[in-house]
Design a protein around this motif. Sequence first.
Motif, PDB file in Angstrom:
ATOM      1  N   GLN A 368      -3.265  -8.680   4.554  1.00  0.00           N
ATOM      2  CA  GLN A 368      -2.158  -7.823   4.975  1.00  0.00           C
ATOM      3  C   GLN A 368      -2.446  -6.353   4.648  1.00  0.00           C
ATOM      4  O   GLN A 368      -1.702  -5.709   3.907  1.00  0.00           O
ATOM      5  CB  GLN A 368      -0.861  -8.249   4.268  1.00  0.00           C
ATOM      6  CG  GLN A 368      -0.470  -9.682   4.577  1.00  0.00           C
ATOM      7  CD  GLN A 368       0.925 -10.006   4.071  1.00  0.00           C
ATOM      8  OE1 GLN A 368       1.922  -9.523   4.576  1.00  0.00           O
ATOM      9  NE2 GLN A 368       0.987 -10.819   3.050  1.00  0.00           N
ATOM     10  N   PRO A 369      -3.538  -5.814   5.201  1.00  0.00           N
ATOM     11  CA  PRO A 369      -3.919  -4.444   4.834  1.00  0.00           C
ATOM     12  C   PRO A 369      -2.916  -3.389   5.266  1.00  0.00           C
ATOM     13  O   PRO A 369      -2.919  -2.294   4.710  1.00  0.00           O
ATOM     14  CB  PRO A 369      -5.258  -4.264   5.574  1.00  0.00           C
ATOM     15  CG  PRO A 369      -5.225  -5.244   6.697  1.00  0.00           C
ATOM     16  CD  PRO A 369      -4.442  -6.414   6.182  1.00  0.00           C
ATOM     17  N   SER A 370      -2.057  -3.717   6.212  1.00  0.00           N
ATOM     18  CA  SER A 370      -1.089  -2.719   6.674  1.00  0.00           C
ATOM     19  C   SER A 370       0.268  -2.862   6.018  1.00  0.00           C
ATOM     20  O   SER A 370       1.203  -2.126   6.361  1.00  0.00           O
ATOM     21  CB  SER A 370      -0.912  -2.832   8.195  1.00  0.00           C
ATOM     22  OG  SER A 370      -2.162  -2.745   8.821  1.00  0.00           O
ATOM     23  N   SER A 371       0.412  -3.808   5.099  1.00  0.00           N
ATOM     24  CA  SER A 371       1.724  -3.963   4.477  1.00  0.00           C
ATOM     25  C   SER A 371       1.691  -4.278   2.986  1.00  0.00           C
ATOM     26  O   SER A 371       2.728  -4.311   2.340  1.00  0.00           O
ATOM     27  CB  SER A 371       2.533  -5.054   5.207  1.00  0.00           C
ATOM     28  OG  SER A 371       1.786  -6.238   5.303  1.00  0.00           O
ATOM     29  N   LEU A 372       0.514  -4.464   2.424  1.00  0.00           N
ATOM     30  CA  LEU A 372       0.423  -4.799   1.003  1.00  0.00           C
ATOM     31  C   LEU A 372      -0.623  -3.944   0.311  1.00  0.00           C
ATOM     32  O   LEU A 372      -1.696  -3.704   0.882  1.00  0.00           O
ATOM     33  CB  LEU A 372      -0.018  -6.248   0.819  1.00  0.00           C
ATOM     34  CG  LEU A 372       1.003  -7.361   0.592  1.00  0.00           C
ATOM     35  CD1 LEU A 372       0.250  -8.648   0.246  1.00  0.00           C
ATOM     36  CD2 LEU A 372       1.998  -7.018  -0.495  1.00  0.00           C
ATOM     37  N   GLY A 373      -0.324  -3.502  -0.914  1.00  0.00           N
ATOM     38  CA  GLY A 373      -1.353  -2.878  -1.737  1.00  0.00           C
ATOM     39  C   GLY A 373      -1.288  -1.374  -1.854  1.00  0.00           C
ATOM     40  O   GLY A 373      -2.074  -0.786  -2.586  1.00  0.00           O
ATOM     41  N   LEU A 374      -0.364  -0.755  -1.157  1.00  0.00           N
ATOM     42  CA  LEU A 374      -0.238   0.705  -1.258  1.00  0.00           C
ATOM     43  C   LEU A 374       1.220   1.096  -1.465  1.00  0.00           C
ATOM     44  O   LEU A 374       2.133   0.362  -1.058  1.00  0.00           O
ATOM     45  CB  LEU A 374      -0.710   1.388   0.030  1.00  0.00           C
ATOM     46  CG  LEU A 374      -2.177   1.294   0.431  1.00  0.00           C
ATOM     47  CD1 LEU A 374      -2.388   2.054   1.740  1.00  0.00           C
ATOM     48  CD2 LEU A 374      -3.092   1.849  -0.653  1.00  0.00           C
ATOM     49  N   ILE A 375       1.431   2.265  -2.041  1.00  0.00           N
ATOM     50  CA  ILE A 375       2.749   2.895  -1.980  1.00  0.00           C
ATOM     51  C   ILE A 375       2.704   3.827  -0.779  1.00  0.00           C
ATOM     52  O   ILE A 375       2.154   4.932  -0.832  1.00  0.00           O
ATOM     53  CB  ILE A 375       3.086   3.671  -3.268  1.00  0.00           C
ATOM     54  CG1 ILE A 375       3.235   2.680  -4.427  1.00  0.00           C
ATOM     55  CG2 ILE A 375       4.392   4.472  -3.083  1.00  0.00           C
ATOM     56  CD1 ILE A 375       3.706   3.302  -5.726  1.00  0.00           C
ATOM     57  N   ALA A 376       3.195   3.310   0.330  1.00  0.00           N
ATOM     58  CA  ALA A 376       3.202   4.074   1.580  1.00  0.00           C
ATOM     59  C   ALA A 376       4.352   3.558   2.426  1.00  0.00           C
ATOM     60  O   ALA A 376       4.793   2.405   2.263  1.00  0.00           O
ATOM     61  CB  ALA A 376       1.872   3.899   2.318  1.00  0.00           C
ATOM     62  N   GLU A 377       4.796   4.384   3.310  1.00  0.00           N
ATOM     63  CA  GLU A 377       5.955   4.020   4.122  1.00  0.00           C
ATOM     64  C   GLU A 377       5.675   2.761   4.929  1.00  0.00           C
ATOM     65  O   GLU A 377       4.620   2.629   5.549  1.00  0.00           O
ATOM     66  CB  GLU A 377       6.349   5.186   5.030  1.00  0.00           C
ATOM     67  CG  GLU A 377       7.010   6.293   4.218  1.00  0.00           C
ATOM     68  CD  GLU A 377       7.187   7.599   4.977  1.00  0.00           C
ATOM     69  OE1 GLU A 377       7.104   7.595   6.207  1.00  0.00           O
ATOM     70  OE2 GLU A 377       7.411   8.626   4.296  1.00  0.00           O
ATOM     71  N   GLY A 378       6.620   1.854   4.910  1.00  0.00           N
ATOM     72  CA  GLY A 378       6.508   0.610   5.656  1.00  0.00           C
ATOM     73  C   GLY A 378       5.880  -0.536   4.876  1.00  0.00           C
ATOM     74  O   GLY A 378       5.937  -1.677   5.312  1.00  0.00           O
ATOM     75  N   TYR A 379       5.269  -0.229   3.744  1.00  0.00           N
ATOM     76  CA  TYR A 379       4.641  -1.286   2.944  1.00  0.00           C
ATOM     77  C   TYR A 379       5.703  -2.066   2.166  1.00  0.00           C
ATOM     78  O   TYR A 379       6.798  -1.567   1.885  1.00  0.00           O
ATOM     79  CB  TYR A 379       3.609  -0.688   1.978  1.00  0.00           C
ATOM     80  CG  TYR A 379       2.262  -0.466   2.638  1.00  0.00           C
ATOM     81  CD1 TYR A 379       2.126   0.442   3.680  1.00  0.00           C
ATOM     82  CD2 TYR A 379       1.141  -1.188   2.248  1.00  0.00           C
ATOM     83  CE1 TYR A 379       0.902   0.628   4.315  1.00  0.00           C
ATOM     84  CE2 TYR A 379      -0.091  -1.003   2.869  1.00  0.00           C
ATOM     85  CZ  TYR A 379      -0.203  -0.095   3.902  1.00  0.00           C
ATOM     86  OH  TYR A 379      -1.412   0.078   4.522  1.00  0.00           O
ATOM     87  N   PHE A 380       5.373  -3.307   1.815  1.00  0.00           N
ATOM     88  CA  PHE A 380       6.280  -4.106   0.986  1.00  0.00           C
ATOM     89  C   PHE A 380       6.481  -3.427  -0.365  1.00  0.00           C
ATOM     90  O   PHE A 380       5.547  -2.855  -0.934  1.00  0.00           O
ATOM     91  CB  PHE A 380       5.725  -5.519   0.764  1.00  0.00           C
ATOM     92  CG  PHE A 380       5.797  -6.387   1.976  1.00  0.00           C
ATOM     93  CD1 PHE A 380       7.015  -6.642   2.588  1.00  0.00           C
ATOM     94  CD2 PHE A 380       4.650  -6.954   2.508  1.00  0.00           C
ATOM     95  CE1 PHE A 380       7.087  -7.452   3.716  1.00  0.00           C
ATOM     96  CE2 PHE A 380       4.713  -7.759   3.641  1.00  0.00           C
ATOM     97  CZ  PHE A 380       5.933  -8.013   4.244  1.00  0.00           C
TER      98      PHE A 380
END
Length: 419
Positions: A368-380
Motif C-alpha cells: 500500500q505505497p500510496s496509503s501507508l507509511g507516510l505522514i501525507a495527505e490521504g494516507y491512513f
Amino acid sequence: MSSNCVLFTNVNIIDGSGAERYSGQVLIENNRIKQVAGTEVNLGAAGARVIDGGGKTLMPGLCDAHLHLTWNNQATLEYITMMPPEEHLIHSVNTARSVLDAGFTSGVGAASARPRFDCVLRNAINAGDIVGPRYLANTQEITTPGGLGDTSPPHLNFPELSFGKCISGPEDMRKTVRNYIKYGVDLIKLNLSGEEITPVPAKTTTMSEEEIAMAMSEIRRYGIRACAHARSAESVKQCLDHGIEIIYHASFADEECLDRLEEHKDKFFVGPGLAWLVQTAYGAADFGIPPDGELAQAYARELETAVDTMKKMHARGIRVLPGGDYGFAWTPHGTNAKDLQYFVEMIGMTPMEAIVSATKLGGEIMGQPSSLGLIAEGYFADLLLVDGDPVEDIKILQDHDKLNIIMKDGVFHKGETGT
Ligand SMILES: [Zn+2]
C-alpha cells in the motif's frame, strides 16, 4: 466538522519520506490524514479534538517486515508447537497487542506456526475483535523433510509436531498451496535454505526448482505474493529467478545476487532479520546457547557476513527492511524496534534511513505505497507521538514510555484523547 476529527498541533513531524523533521500540524479526519501543514497557517478545525504535541515528534507508525504473531517466546523451535492450540491462540492474541504497544502499526506475517492462525488473527484484527497491527497473513513455513520447520522427531510421523509444512514434489506443493489459499493467506512462505539451528546448515539450498515453480504458478492465479527464507546465495538466486519478491535473511548473497537485486530494486525487498542473528550469537546463554559454543559461533560468523552483505545492499539502494524474527525466548515480542538500532550501529544507515526503512518502505512491502507509511495527505492515520527525537537517538523507539500516543487507522490505541 465531524467528531472524528483530531488536530495535532505543535508537533515536530518526521513524515517517513526521509525529509528532515519540521514543526507543523496534522489534521486527521476519520481514519485518514486530511491535511498536513507547517506553522505558518492556522489549521483550526472547528469541532476537532485538539492535541497540543508540546514539540514532541509525530511520525508514521512502524512496520515490522518479518513478524511471526504465532511464535511464542520459547527457547527452541520444537517448543513452538508444544503449546496446546488453545493456549497458543491466546498467546498469539496477546502478542498482536504487544506488537502494537511497541509502536508497530503494520506487520508482514513471515509464517504462521499453525495452518490457520495467521488468517484468523488478521481477520479478528480487521474486524475489531482483537487489537493488533495491520497484518499480512502467511502460511506455515513450507519446507522439505528435515528442513527448517520440520520439527517432528524421525520416529514419530505427526505433522502437528512441526511448525512448518513438509512437502515433497510439485504435486504435493500444489495441493499445499491451494489449501492455504483456501484459508485466505496474503502470502506464502517457502523455506529455500537451511538454518544453523537445524540439521540443515544455512548455506544448503533445500527446495527444488520444480517445487518452487509450482508454488509460484499457483499463487499467481490468485494474485497473492510470496516470501522466502533464503540464507544461501543459491536460494537468493531462486528468489530472483522465480520472482519471490520478499527475501528474508540473504546473508550469503554473492556479487551476482547483489547485481541482480540492484537491477530490480523496485521489485524486491530484503529483510535480514538481524535481531535473530545478534541475539542467538550473543544473547542466548541463559537458554542453552553460550556465546563460546559451536552454535553461537556459527551465528556470529553468519552475522559478520550478513552485516557486510547488508552494507553493500544499502549502498546499492536495495530496499532493506527491519523485522528481526522476534518471538523466541531471547528475542521476545515487543522489542521489535531494536532492529532500527542495529541498522544504524551495524549497517551504517543514518537514523533517518532506518526510520524510512520502517515507515515508507513498510507501506511498500505491505502493498500500500500510496496509503501507508507516510505522514501525507490521504494516507491512513497510523501515527506515533514520540517524546524525543529518534533522529538524535534511534533507541528511544525501544522505550515504550516514550511512545506517548499510538494511533492506528485513526483510533487511539494509546495516549490521550485530546481536549
Ligand atoms: Zn522468521
